[in-house]
Design a protein around this motif. Sequence first.
Motif, PDB file in Angstrom:
ATOM      1  N   PHE A 222     -13.312 -29.477 -15.469  1.00 52.83           N
ATOM      2  CA  PHE A 222     -12.729 -28.147 -15.621  1.00 52.83           C
ATOM      3  C   PHE A 222     -11.836 -28.093 -16.864  1.00 52.83           C
ATOM      4  O   PHE A 222     -11.834 -27.095 -17.593  1.00 52.83           O
ATOM      5  CB  PHE A 222     -11.917 -27.769 -14.375  1.00 52.83           C
ATOM      6  CG  PHE A 222     -11.355 -26.379 -14.417  1.00 52.83           C
ATOM      7  CD1 PHE A 222     -12.183 -25.271 -14.286  1.00 52.83           C
ATOM      8  CD2 PHE A 222      -9.992 -26.169 -14.591  1.00 52.83           C
ATOM      9  CE1 PHE A 222     -11.673 -23.982 -14.327  1.00 52.83           C
ATOM     10  CE2 PHE A 222      -9.469 -24.886 -14.629  1.00 52.83           C
ATOM     11  CZ  PHE A 222     -10.311 -23.786 -14.497  1.00 52.83           C
ATOM     12  N   ALA A 223     -11.100 -29.174 -17.115  1.00 56.69           N
ATOM     13  CA  ALA A 223     -10.248 -29.228 -18.307  1.00 56.69           C
ATOM     14  C   ALA A 223     -11.096 -29.170 -19.577  1.00 56.69           C
ATOM     15  O   ALA A 223     -10.745 -28.471 -20.542  1.00 56.69           O
ATOM     16  CB  ALA A 223      -9.407 -30.504 -18.285  1.00 56.69           C
ATOM     17  N   LEU A 224     -12.220 -29.885 -19.580  1.00 62.78           N
ATOM     18  CA  LEU A 224     -13.130 -29.828 -20.727  1.00 62.78           C
ATOM     19  C   LEU A 224     -13.707 -28.416 -20.883  1.00 62.78           C
ATOM     20  O   LEU A 224     -13.896 -27.936 -22.009  1.00 62.78           O
ATOM     21  CB  LEU A 224     -14.266 -30.841 -20.563  1.00 62.78           C
ATOM     22  CG  LEU A 224     -13.906 -32.320 -20.718  1.00 62.78           C
ATOM     23  CD1 LEU A 224     -15.141 -33.194 -20.497  1.00 62.78           C
ATOM     24  CD2 LEU A 224     -13.307 -32.599 -22.099  1.00 62.78           C
ATOM     25  N   ALA A 225     -13.989 -27.749 -19.756  1.00 62.99           N
ATOM     26  CA  ALA A 225     -14.511 -26.383 -19.805  1.00 62.99           C
ATOM     27  C   ALA A 225     -13.488 -25.432 -20.421  1.00 62.99           C
ATOM     28  O   ALA A 225     -13.847 -24.520 -21.171  1.00 62.99           O
ATOM     29  CB  ALA A 225     -14.890 -25.911 -18.403  1.00 62.99           C
ATOM     30  N   LEU A 226     -12.221 -25.646 -20.118  1.00 68.51           N
ATOM     31  CA  LEU A 226     -11.159 -24.816 -20.710  1.00 68.51           C
ATOM     32  C   LEU A 226     -11.086 -25.029 -22.221  1.00 68.51           C
ATOM     33  O   LEU A 226     -10.883 -24.075 -22.985  1.00 68.51           O
ATOM     34  CB  LEU A 226      -9.807 -25.139 -20.061  1.00 68.51           C
ATOM     35  CG  LEU A 226      -9.602 -24.671 -18.615  1.00 68.51           C
ATOM     36  CD1 LEU A 226      -8.259 -25.154 -18.090  1.00 68.51           C
ATOM     37  CD2 LEU A 226      -9.682 -23.138 -18.534  1.00 68.51           C
ATOM     38  N   ILE A 227     -11.248 -26.273 -22.640  1.00 66.49           N
ATOM     39  CA  ILE A 227     -11.262 -26.563 -24.081  1.00 66.49           C
ATOM     40  C   ILE A 227     -12.454 -25.867 -24.742  1.00 66.49           C
ATOM     41  O   ILE A 227     -12.328 -25.259 -25.813  1.00 66.49           O
ATOM     42  CB  ILE A 227     -11.323 -28.081 -24.325  1.00 66.49           C
ATOM     43  CG1 ILE A 227     -10.051 -28.762 -23.802  1.00 66.49           C
ATOM     44  CG2 ILE A 227     -11.510 -28.381 -25.822  1.00 66.49           C
ATOM     45  CD1 ILE A 227     -10.100 -30.276 -23.866  1.00 66.49           C
ATOM     46  N   ALA A 228     -13.615 -25.936 -24.093  1.00 67.80           N
ATOM     47  CA  ALA A 228     -14.818 -25.278 -24.620  1.00 67.80           C
ATOM     48  C   ALA A 228     -14.621 -23.765 -24.680  1.00 67.80           C
ATOM     49  O   ALA A 228     -15.065 -23.104 -25.628  1.00 67.80           O
ATOM     50  CB  ALA A 228     -16.026 -25.617 -23.748  1.00 67.80           C
ATOM     51  N   PHE A 229     -13.959 -23.228 -23.665  1.00 58.77           N
ATOM     52  CA  PHE A 229     -13.681 -21.780 -23.645  1.00 58.77           C
ATOM     53  C   PHE A 229     -12.816 -21.383 -24.831  1.00 58.77           C
ATOM     54  O   PHE A 229     -13.064 -20.360 -25.484  1.00 58.77           O
ATOM     55  CB  PHE A 229     -12.984 -21.404 -22.332  1.00 58.77           C
ATOM     56  CG  PHE A 229     -12.839 -19.926 -22.126  1.00 58.77           C
ATOM     57  CD1 PHE A 229     -11.706 -19.250 -22.562  1.00 58.77           C
ATOM     58  CD2 PHE A 229     -13.845 -19.201 -21.512  1.00 58.77           C
ATOM     59  CE1 PHE A 229     -11.577 -17.887 -22.381  1.00 58.77           C
ATOM     60  CE2 PHE A 229     -13.723 -17.830 -21.328  1.00 58.77           C
ATOM     61  CZ  PHE A 229     -12.581 -17.173 -21.764  1.00 58.77           C
ATOM     62  N   TYR A 230     -11.816 -22.193 -25.124  1.00 63.42           N
ATOM     63  CA  TYR A 230     -10.957 -21.907 -26.280  1.00 63.42           C
ATOM     64  C   TYR A 230     -11.756 -21.997 -27.579  1.00 63.42           C
ATOM     65  O   TYR A 230     -11.634 -21.132 -28.460  1.00 63.42           O
ATOM     66  CB  TYR A 230      -9.781 -22.886 -26.309  1.00 63.42           C
ATOM     67  CG  TYR A 230      -8.993 -22.822 -27.603  1.00 63.42           C
ATOM     68  CD1 TYR A 230      -8.118 -21.770 -27.859  1.00 63.42           C
ATOM     69  CD2 TYR A 230      -9.159 -23.802 -28.586  1.00 63.42           C
ATOM     70  CE1 TYR A 230      -7.411 -21.703 -29.046  1.00 63.42           C
ATOM     71  CE2 TYR A 230      -8.465 -23.741 -29.772  1.00 63.42           C
ATOM     72  CZ  TYR A 230      -7.590 -22.688 -30.000  1.00 63.42           C
ATOM     73  OH  TYR A 230      -6.913 -22.618 -31.182  1.00 63.42           O
ATOM     74  N   LEU A 231     -12.580 -23.036 -27.694  1.00 62.76           N
ATOM     75  CA  LEU A 231     -13.379 -23.206 -28.911  1.00 62.76           C
ATOM     76  C   LEU A 231     -14.363 -22.046 -29.105  1.00 62.76           C
ATOM     77  O   LEU A 231     -14.660 -21.670 -30.244  1.00 62.76           O
ATOM     78  CB  LEU A 231     -14.153 -24.525 -28.850  1.00 62.76           C
ATOM     79  CG  LEU A 231     -13.320 -25.809 -28.911  1.00 62.76           C
ATOM     80  CD1 LEU A 231     -14.202 -27.032 -28.702  1.00 62.76           C
ATOM     81  CD2 LEU A 231     -12.577 -25.908 -30.239  1.00 62.76           C
ATOM     82  N   SER A 232     -14.848 -21.465 -28.002  1.00 67.11           N
ATOM     83  CA  SER A 232     -15.839 -20.384 -28.099  1.00 67.11           C
ATOM     84  C   SER A 232     -15.256 -19.099 -28.658  1.00 67.11           C
ATOM     85  O   SER A 232     -16.007 -18.215 -29.096  1.00 67.11           O
ATOM     86  CB  SER A 232     -16.461 -20.110 -26.726  1.00 67.11           C
ATOM     87  OG  SER A 232     -15.518 -19.521 -25.847  1.00 67.11           O
ATOM     88  N   ILE A 233     -13.918 -18.972 -28.631  1.00 64.55           N
ATOM     89  CA  ILE A 233     -13.294 -17.754 -29.183  1.00 64.55           C
ATOM     90  C   ILE A 233     -12.675 -18.003 -30.559  1.00 64.55           C
ATOM     91  O   ILE A 233     -12.081 -17.098 -31.144  1.00 64.55           O
ATOM     92  CB  ILE A 233     -12.220 -17.184 -28.225  1.00 64.55           C
ATOM     93  CG1 ILE A 233     -11.105 -18.204 -27.967  1.00 64.55           C
ATOM     94  CG2 ILE A 233     -12.850 -16.754 -26.909  1.00 64.55           C
ATOM     95  CD1 ILE A 233      -9.967 -17.673 -27.108  1.00 64.55           C
ATOM     96  N   VAL A 234     -12.823 -19.225 -31.066  1.00 64.59           N
ATOM     97  CA  VAL A 234     -12.400 -19.503 -32.435  1.00 64.59           C
ATOM     98  C   VAL A 234     -13.331 -18.743 -33.381  1.00 64.59           C
ATOM     99  O   VAL A 234     -14.548 -18.876 -33.283  1.00 64.59           O
ATOM    100  CB  VAL A 234     -12.451 -21.013 -32.732  1.00 64.59           C
ATOM    101  CG1 VAL A 234     -12.188 -21.282 -34.202  1.00 64.59           C
ATOM    102  CG2 VAL A 234     -11.440 -21.756 -31.861  1.00 64.59           C
ATOM    103  N   PRO A 235     -12.789 -17.918 -34.280  1.00 71.99           N
ATOM    104  CA  PRO A 235     -13.634 -17.055 -35.126  1.00 71.99           C
ATOM    105  C   PRO A 235     -14.761 -17.783 -35.845  1.00 71.99           C
ATOM    106  O   PRO A 235     -15.889 -17.294 -35.889  1.00 71.99           O
ATOM    107  CB  PRO A 235     -12.620 -16.471 -36.122  1.00 71.99           C
ATOM    108  CG  PRO A 235     -11.323 -16.450 -35.366  1.00 71.99           C
ATOM    109  CD  PRO A 235     -11.359 -17.678 -34.510  1.00 71.99           C
TER     110      PRO A 235
END
Length: 339
Positions: free
Chosen positions: A20-33
């Motif tokens: 889940f922590a890795l998923a949160l990191i991926a979620f943040y990366l997905s909104i990086v312009p």
Amino acid sequence: MLNRLKQGMSEFSLSIIFFFALALIAFYLSIVPALKNMGLGLLTISMLLGMLVGNSIPNRMHEALESGMAFSKQKLLRIAVAFYGFRLSIQQIQALGIQAFIIDLILIISTMGLAMWVGIKLLKMEKETAILIGAGHAICGAAAILATSSIVKAKNDQIAVAVSCIVLFGTIGMFLYPWIFNVLPHIFINDRTFGIFTGATLHEVAQVVAAGQAMTPIAAEAAIVTKLIRVLLLAPFLLVLCFLLTRNSISGQSAGSVKMPIFVFGFIICMLLNSWISIPKDLHQTIILLDDLALATAMVALGVSVRLIDLKKAGMKPLILGFVLTLQLMIIGGGLSYF
């Protein structure tokens, strides 16, 4: 025995938290312009991140993560696919009309048929890999591959190979389509028609959105709604696939039993609820957010379980199949959209 049970529960909980922590990191990366503009969606980034971590950690840690990994790739994935239906509504389909639906249906049938013929008959690929690559190209990329993998009981490396094909050819198409749109004289094709073509033939939802944004608002809207119709057709596709595999199993052509995918009915129910019930906007956004995180967690777990050496064993055959399917989508999809 009690201590072993507590230790097992502890490892399970910690592994779920880890994914889940890795998923949160991926979620943040997905909104990086920078990444968002490249059309790299949440699921793609989640898998790439999982593969990076999975090929970096020691084998002992892999063993400790096994229980949470199995839960995330199986039960959590099925729940997340069911709740994916909240992204769709009957009203969206009615707004675009019958043309997009017919085009999507023809392309799905032709793409899956071609994937089976070229992949299995000509290239002699594993049946599961060919089906996954076909589903990813025909419907909605990584989400379709994940959902289909539960039915065909695909291996981790087979899923990873299929997703890799979607990432490669979908990314190429994401940049190619806007270029074609701007170069092609608009006396031959209008914005709405090209939008339907884009949504019917490009693989990932994120890739369709990125390509649409590089065109006009009319083309972008048509592309996204057409793509959502393809996502809607995921449910009947899975049911038909399950029926065909079950029939083959009965006739002795395929080993093992194939169970009816309950999560597909959940997908349909969620879509109908989203169509018939007025869900408050904040609640609807929360459902979508939680579903995104659940899908990302499943994708991260899948990525962690994939070894790069397994991908190398697949060779060039998946890339050849992906290229053939992408070319077929563009040719047939372009013809259907124009006429």
